[in-house]
Design a protein around this motif. Structure first.
Motif, PDB file in Angstrom:
ATOM      1  N   ASP A   1       0.582  -1.167  -0.257  1.00  0.00           N
ATOM      2  CA  ASP A   1       0.216  -0.312   0.156  1.00  0.00           C
ATOM      3  C   ASP A   1       0.990   1.176   0.222  1.00  0.00           C
ATOM      4  OD1 ASP A   1       0.857   0.409   2.728  1.00  0.00           O
ATOM      5  OD2 ASP A   1      -0.803  -0.006   3.468  1.00  0.00           O
TER       6      ASP A   1
ATOM      7  N   LYS B   1       3.156   2.493   2.014  1.00  0.00           N
ATOM      8  CA  LYS B   1       3.319   2.676   3.558  1.00  0.00           C
ATOM      9  C   LYS B   1       3.991   1.296   4.284  1.00  0.00           C
ATOM     10  CE  LYS B   1      -0.677   5.073   4.506  1.00  0.00           C
ATOM     11  NZ  LYS B   1      -2.487   5.282   5.300  1.00  0.00           N
TER      12      LYS B   1
ATOM     13  N   SER C   1      -5.393   0.208   3.951  1.00  0.00           N
ATOM     14  CA  SER C   1      -4.470   1.528   3.596  1.00  0.00           C
ATOM     15  C   SER C   1      -4.944   2.490   4.789  1.00  0.00           C
ATOM     16  CB  SER C   1      -4.015   2.065   1.712  1.00  0.00           C
ATOM     17  OG  SER C   1      -5.422   3.032   1.874  1.00  0.00           O
ATOM     18  N   THR C   2      -5.893   2.656   5.044  1.00  0.00           N
ATOM     19  CA  THR C   2      -6.681   3.531   5.962  1.00  0.00           C
ATOM     20  C   THR C   2      -6.515   2.500   7.592  1.00  0.00           C
ATOM     21  OG1 THR C   2      -8.637   2.900   5.431  1.00  0.00           O
ATOM     22  CG2 THR C   2      -7.256   5.254   4.782  1.00  0.00           C
TER      23      THR C   2
ATOM     24  N   GLN D   1      -4.111   1.203  10.889  1.00  0.00           N
ATOM     25  CA  GLN D   1      -3.472   0.702  11.431  1.00  0.00           C
ATOM     26  C   GLN D   1      -3.259  -0.698  11.646  1.00  0.00           C
ATOM     27  OE1 GLN D   1      -1.318   2.193  14.240  1.00  0.00           O
ATOM     28  NE2 GLN D   1      -3.286   4.132  14.589  1.00  0.00           N
TER      29      GLN D   1
ATOM     30  N   ARG E   1      -2.858   8.944  13.686  1.00  0.00           N
ATOM     31  CA  ARG E   1      -1.727   8.455  12.897  1.00  0.00           C
ATOM     32  C   ARG E   1      -1.675   9.556  11.601  1.00  0.00           C
ATOM     33  NH1 ARG E   1       1.080   3.852  11.585  1.00  0.00           N
ATOM     34  NH2 ARG E   1       2.823   5.095  10.441  1.00  0.00           N
ATOM     35  N   ALA E   2      -0.755  10.213  10.336  1.00  0.00           N
ATOM     36  CA  ALA E   2      -0.778  10.855   9.895  1.00  0.00           C
ATOM     37  C   ALA E   2      -1.709  10.056   8.391  1.00  0.00           C
ATOM     38  CB  ALA E   2       0.184  11.545   9.038  1.00  0.00           C
ATOM     39  N   GLY E   3      -2.566   9.379   7.912  1.00  0.00           N
ATOM     40  CA  GLY E   3      -2.828   8.594   6.428  1.00  0.00           C
ATOM     41  C   GLY E   3      -3.553   7.290   7.280  1.00  0.00           C
ATOM     42  N   TYR E   4      -4.038   7.432   8.731  1.00  0.00           N
ATOM     43  CA  TYR E   4      -4.207   6.540   9.134  1.00  0.00           C
ATOM     44  C   TYR E   4      -5.810   7.152   9.948  1.00  0.00           C
ATOM     45  CZ  TYR E   4      -1.248   3.383   8.239  1.00  0.00           C
ATOM     46  OH  TYR E   4       0.739   3.269   7.872  1.00  0.00           O
ATOM     47  N   GLU E   5      -6.908   5.985   9.603  1.00  0.00           N
ATOM     48  CA  GLU E   5      -8.332   6.208  10.289  1.00  0.00           C
ATOM     49  C   GLU E   5      -8.008   6.367  12.477  1.00  0.00           C
ATOM     50  OE1 GLU E   5     -10.827   2.458  10.233  1.00  0.00           O
ATOM     51  OE2 GLU E   5      -9.089   1.217  11.700  1.00  0.00           O
TER      52      GLU E   5
END
Length: 467
Positions: A265, A267, A315-316, A318, A344-348
């Motif tokens: 993804d 990351k 991808s969102t 953790q 965290r940036a980029g995650y739910e």
């Protein structure tokens, strides 16, 4: 399946500790978090008596659960340790201990002949390896050519991974729980903390331990690996049979450093082994490999396991595959995710929650549902273990989730696609680590308060000498 030799040497692995910035948040010693499971409040028996009554709600088959006992573990050498996981076998409870007051609290054994009045009757594994803690214990009846009786395996982790000692797991004969006897010790790679979680099972006339040794791969430069299978048929002489190299998977490159994974993804994700279970007959292993998901192996030949499949994440999400349990005859997988840093940036924005999979086709786990609690999205609390799910246990169609400040949640999974919360047990100032379900009682281990015993039946009250 790829075959290759490890690309790193031990010296380079040590350098990587400083040159790679860890990227994952949760129960991860390399994530840069300041959170510590060991720094928790520990209550005395006298203080426990002054706590408020627990919250206990239930419907359906857990409608008549009551707390029948609450008792703190005894001081050992003048120190009050804190509890970790809990297991039960043949009417005895076995409580592991964590790091409060220096660790070396060992395993505490409680006689549950009278579940409303548990008696601590012995302690073991506390004085074998200095500077360690013993949080996980599994006890099973074993019948091999070399040993017949009740065998306990105990995880051993070092408070200082660079000490002259080594972590791993201890093996004890607890056929007489009042007088445990040491049989053997298996050591993992010396520069990692040791064995974090483990699982014991019989396969034919062999006894096997499945060991989770987080960061062994990273610290050893690929010479050792996090997931290992150990033959303990002769508990005095444990023998390593096999270990899993994540680089054997097509999505993990040979350049993988044992921890930081450049996932498909895009990351950077953490990969390490946190825990493992098997099915009843030890045909399949379910390995919680954090952001690699729950990895499934055919282990019918434990010297040559075969990778079958794994769970995946959006991808969102953790990842943080922490623990697993099976339901519906092994056709359903319960996966708990321990996320303690919800933003965290980029995650739910979310603490860890539970996912439920159909694994009739183990090569292609299919997500059926996700179960969240009232704590899951309390992101205003910031980084904390209090709001994340921890361990799952299944009894029939009921899922029991230990949940730190949430205590124990009880979930009806008759329809795994539509899990329904049917109960909750939360002691005052709860910090519940583990849960174990027996047909006669439900046990919970509270890190600060010790052993909790729930039983079915109306009108029962906690033993007042222990509350």
């Amino acid at each position: 399946m790829k075959i290759h030799k490890p690309f790193l040497n031990i010296a380079l692995a040590s350098a990587l500790v400083f040159s790679f910035a860890p990227t994952m948040s949760a129960h991860d010693a390399l994530d840069g978090s300041d959170l510590s499971k060991g720094e928790r409040a520990v209550f005395s028996n006298e203080e426990i008596q002054n706590l408020s009554d627990p919250k206990l709600t239930g419907s359906k088959n857990v409608s008549n659960l009551t707390e029948s006992a609450a008792v703190q573990i005894k001081e050992l050498a003048g120190k009050q340790n804190n509890t970790a996981d809990v297991y039960a076998h043949k009417g005895f409870a076995y409580l592991g201990t964590h790091t409060a007051n220096g660790g070396n609290g060992g395993v505490r054994v409680f006689d549950l002949k009278d579940p409303s009045n548990p008696k601590e009757v012995s302690v073991f594994a506390h004085d074998d390896v200095a500077g360690t803690w013993q949080e996980k214990v599994i006890v099973k009846s074993i019948d091999t050519p070399d040993f017949k009786g009740d065998l306990a395996v105990v995880s051993v982790q070092q408070t200082n991974r660079l000490a002259d000692t080594a972590g791993g797991f201890l093996l004890y004969d607890v056929t007489d729980p009042y007088n445990p006897e040491k049989l053997g010790y298996w050591e993992t790679y010396g520069k990692t903390r040791g064995t974090h979680e483990l699982y014991l099972t019989m396969q034919g006339d062999r006894a096997l331990v499945f060991a989770s040794n987080p960061y062994a791969d990273f610290y050893s430069g690929g010479e050792e690996h996090d997931f290992q299978i150990v033959d303990v048929t002769n508990p005095a002489n444990p023998e390593t049979l096999w270990q899993f190299d994540p680089r054997s998977l097509p999505e993990v490159p040979d350049s993988f450093n044992g921890y930081n994974w450049n996932a498909p993804d895009g990351k950077s994700r953490a990969v390490f082994n946190h825990s493992v279970i098997t099915d009843h007959n030890a045909q399949y292993a379910y390995v919680s490999m954090w952001d690699l998901g729950t990895v499934i192996f055919d282990i019918k030949d434990p010297e040559n396991p075969v990778y079958i499949g794994r769970t995946d994440y959006s991808s969102t999400q953790q990842g943080a595959a922490h623990s697993a349990a099976l339901a519906k005859g092994g056709n359903v997988l319960i996966e708990t995710r321990e996320v303690s840093s919800p933003v965290r940036a980029g995650y739910e924005a979310s603490y860890g929650y539970t996912r439920i999979f159909d694994i009739k086709d183990k090569s292609n786990p299919k997500l059926l549902s996700e179960f969240k609690t009232d704590l899951t999205e309390k992101v205003e609390d910031g980084p904390t273990f209090a709001n994340t799910v921890h361990d799952p246990k299944v009894h029939g169609n009921t899922l029991y989730l230990s949940h730190y400040a949430g205590g124990v949640y009880m979930v009806d999974i008759t329809d795994p696609s539509n899990p329904e919360q049917i109960g909750q047990y939360a002691p005052d100032q709860a910090d519940v680590w583990g849960v174990f379900v027996d047909r006669n009682y439900v046990l919970a281990s509270d890190m600060g308060q010790g052993l909790k015993v729930l039983q079915k039946g109306k009108g029962q009250k906690p033993n007042q000498g222990q509350r």
